[in-house]
Structures are given as C-alpha cells and as structure tokens.
Design a protein around this motif. Structure first.
Motif, PDB file in Angstrom:
ATOM      1  N   UNK A  48      25.392  62.793  75.903  1.00 59.97           N
ATOM      2  CA  UNK A  48      25.386  64.134  76.284  1.00 59.97           C
ATOM      3  C   UNK A  48      25.798  64.134  77.979  1.00 59.97           C
ATOM      4  N   UNK A  49      25.572  63.077  78.637  1.00 56.74           N
ATOM      5  CA  UNK A  49      25.557  62.962  80.011  1.00 56.74           C
ATOM      6  C   UNK A  49      27.124  62.913  80.373  1.00 56.74           C
ATOM      7  N   UNK A  50      27.918  62.535  79.153  1.00 58.30           N
ATOM      8  CA  UNK A  50      29.184  62.383  79.231  1.00 58.30           C
ATOM      9  C   UNK A  50      29.773  63.815  79.042  1.00 58.30           C
ATOM     10  N   UNK A  51      29.159  64.738  78.549  1.00 61.54           N
ATOM     11  CA  UNK A  51      29.337  66.156  78.304  1.00 61.54           C
ATOM     12  C   UNK A  51      29.883  65.964  76.569  1.00 61.54           C
ATOM     13  N   UNK A  52      29.288  65.085  75.879  1.00 64.18           N
ATOM     14  CA  UNK A  52      29.819  64.966  74.402  1.00 64.18           C
ATOM     15  C   UNK A  52      28.634  64.952  73.428  1.00 64.18           C
ATOM     16  N   UNK A  53      28.724  65.240  72.366  1.00 65.22           N
ATOM     17  CA  UNK A  53      27.588  64.768  71.071  1.00 65.22           C
ATOM     18  C   UNK A  53      28.538  63.930  70.156  1.00 65.22           C
ATOM     19  N   UNK A  54      27.607  63.662  69.485  1.00 71.33           N
ATOM     20  CA  UNK A  54      28.049  62.159  68.640  1.00 71.33           C
ATOM     21  C   UNK A  54      27.967  62.878  67.099  1.00 71.33           C
ATOM     22  N   UNK A  55      29.017  62.389  66.419  1.00 70.59           N
ATOM     23  CA  UNK A  55      28.951  62.570  64.860  1.00 70.59           C
ATOM     24  C   UNK A  55      28.061  61.579  64.433  1.00 70.59           C
ATOM     25  N   UNK A  56      27.652  61.703  63.132  1.00 68.73           N
ATOM     26  CA  UNK A  56      26.870  60.910  62.484  1.00 68.73           C
ATOM     27  C   UNK A  56      27.719  59.370  62.382  1.00 68.73           C
ATOM     28  N   UNK A  57      28.680  59.285  62.065  1.00 73.58           N
ATOM     29  CA  UNK A  57      29.384  58.205  61.961  1.00 73.58           C
ATOM     30  C   UNK A  57      29.782  57.488  63.313  1.00 73.58           C
ATOM     31  N   UNK A  58      29.914  58.037  64.384  1.00 71.24           N
ATOM     32  CA  UNK A  58      29.967  57.225  65.670  1.00 71.24           C
ATOM     33  C   UNK A  58      28.501  56.871  66.105  1.00 71.24           C
ATOM     34  N   UNK A  59      27.437  57.546  65.743  1.00 72.09           N
ATOM     35  CA  UNK A  59      26.257  56.978  66.041  1.00 72.09           C
ATOM     36  C   UNK A  59      25.798  55.738  65.085  1.00 72.09           C
ATOM     37  N   UNK A  60      26.153  55.809  63.943  1.00 75.45           N
ATOM     38  CA  UNK A  60      26.201  54.634  62.974  1.00 75.45           C
ATOM     39  C   UNK A  60      26.940  53.505  63.669  1.00 75.45           C
ATOM     40  N   UNK A  61      28.084  53.558  64.171  1.00 71.22           N
ATOM     41  CA  UNK A  61      29.052  52.388  64.704  1.00 71.22           C
ATOM     42  C   UNK A  61      28.247  51.805  65.924  1.00 71.22           C
ATOM     43  N   UNK A  62      27.802  52.847  66.996  1.00 72.23           N
ATOM     44  CA  UNK A  62      27.122  52.647  68.077  1.00 72.23           C
ATOM     45  C   UNK A  62      25.891  51.765  67.800  1.00 72.23           C
ATOM     46  N   UNK A  63      24.900  52.219  66.585  1.00 74.71           N
ATOM     47  CA  UNK A  63      23.837  51.274  66.328  1.00 74.71           C
ATOM     48  C   UNK A  63      23.970  50.054  65.648  1.00 74.71           C
ATOM     49  N   UNK A  64      25.375  49.767  65.658  1.00 75.80           N
ATOM     50  CA  UNK A  64      25.603  48.295  64.964  1.00 75.80           C
ATOM     51  C   UNK A  64      25.886  47.272  66.206  1.00 75.80           C
ATOM     52  N   UNK A  65      26.136  48.002  67.462  1.00 73.80           N
ATOM     53  CA  UNK A  65      26.323  47.066  68.743  1.00 73.80           C
ATOM     54  C   UNK A  65      24.833  46.578  69.115  1.00 73.80           C
ATOM     55  N   UNK A  66      24.759  45.167  69.687  1.00 73.28           N
ATOM     56  CA  UNK A  66      23.597  44.734  70.315  1.00 73.28           C
ATOM     57  C   UNK A  66      22.805  45.712  71.123  1.00 73.28           C
ATOM     58  N   UNK A  67      21.702  46.066  70.737  1.00 74.94           N
ATOM     59  CA  UNK A  67      20.769  47.080  71.746  1.00 74.94           C
ATOM     60  C   UNK A  67      20.212  46.572  72.981  1.00 74.94           C
ATOM     61  N   UNK A  68      20.276  45.147  73.123  1.00 71.49           N
ATOM     62  CA  UNK A  68      19.916  44.499  74.309  1.00 71.49           C
ATOM     63  C   UNK A  68      20.544  44.586  75.564  1.00 71.49           C
TER      64      UNK A  68
END
Length: 93
Positions: A43-63
C-alpha cells in the motif's frame, strides 16, 4: 561443579539484568504479522496485492524485513502502472 542448563543460565541472567535495566524480547514475527506487514508495504508503494502475490510473499522468510521490503519494491516496480502486484510480478523479480 555441576554444569547448569542453558535455560537456567538464561533465566538467571535475565533476572540479574532486570535488577539494573530491562530485558527486551525480539521474537520472530508471526506469519499473520508478516502478511499484514507485506500488505501495508505494498500500500505504501501505491499497490494492492492479489491473493497469489500474497501467497508467494508469505513463502519468503518473515524474519528478514529488509529482504521483504526489497522484494515488495521490486514487484511493485515490475507491476508498473497496474494497481495491483500479481503473482507474476513477484515471480518475475
């Protein structure tokens, strides 16, 4: 003497530190917190996320928030003028 277990030593150390200062815990972020953070970053980048994009980001290390921020920024740049970051944008970066 007898060797103390690491957990006992950590507890004793924390108790000693509390007497002269404070103990701060820095636990790794939970998966839900990471997802919320990624949505806010997009959102800070002026974007929303599709569900598939969010799922891919969720696979990255969260730490590693710096890496996540970088990946969101790259995907946002790849999305160009599109209002949403898609899974294809995430995979392309």
């Amino acid at each position: 003497g007898k060797t103390k277990r690491a957990s006992v030593v950590a507890t004793e150390l924390a108790s000693a530190i509390k007497k002269i200062g404070q103990v701060l815990e820095f636990a790794p972020p939970k998966a839900d917190d990471v997802r919320e953070w990624v949505v806010r970053e997009a959102k800070a980048q002026g974007k929303t996320l599709t569900s598939d994009a969010l799922a891919l980001f969720a696979q990255l290390p969260g730490d590693d928030i710096n890496r996540l921020a970088s990946e969101v920024a790259k995907a946002a740049a790849h999305a160009g003028d599109a209002p949403a970051i898609t899974g294809a944008d995430v995979e392309a970066t």
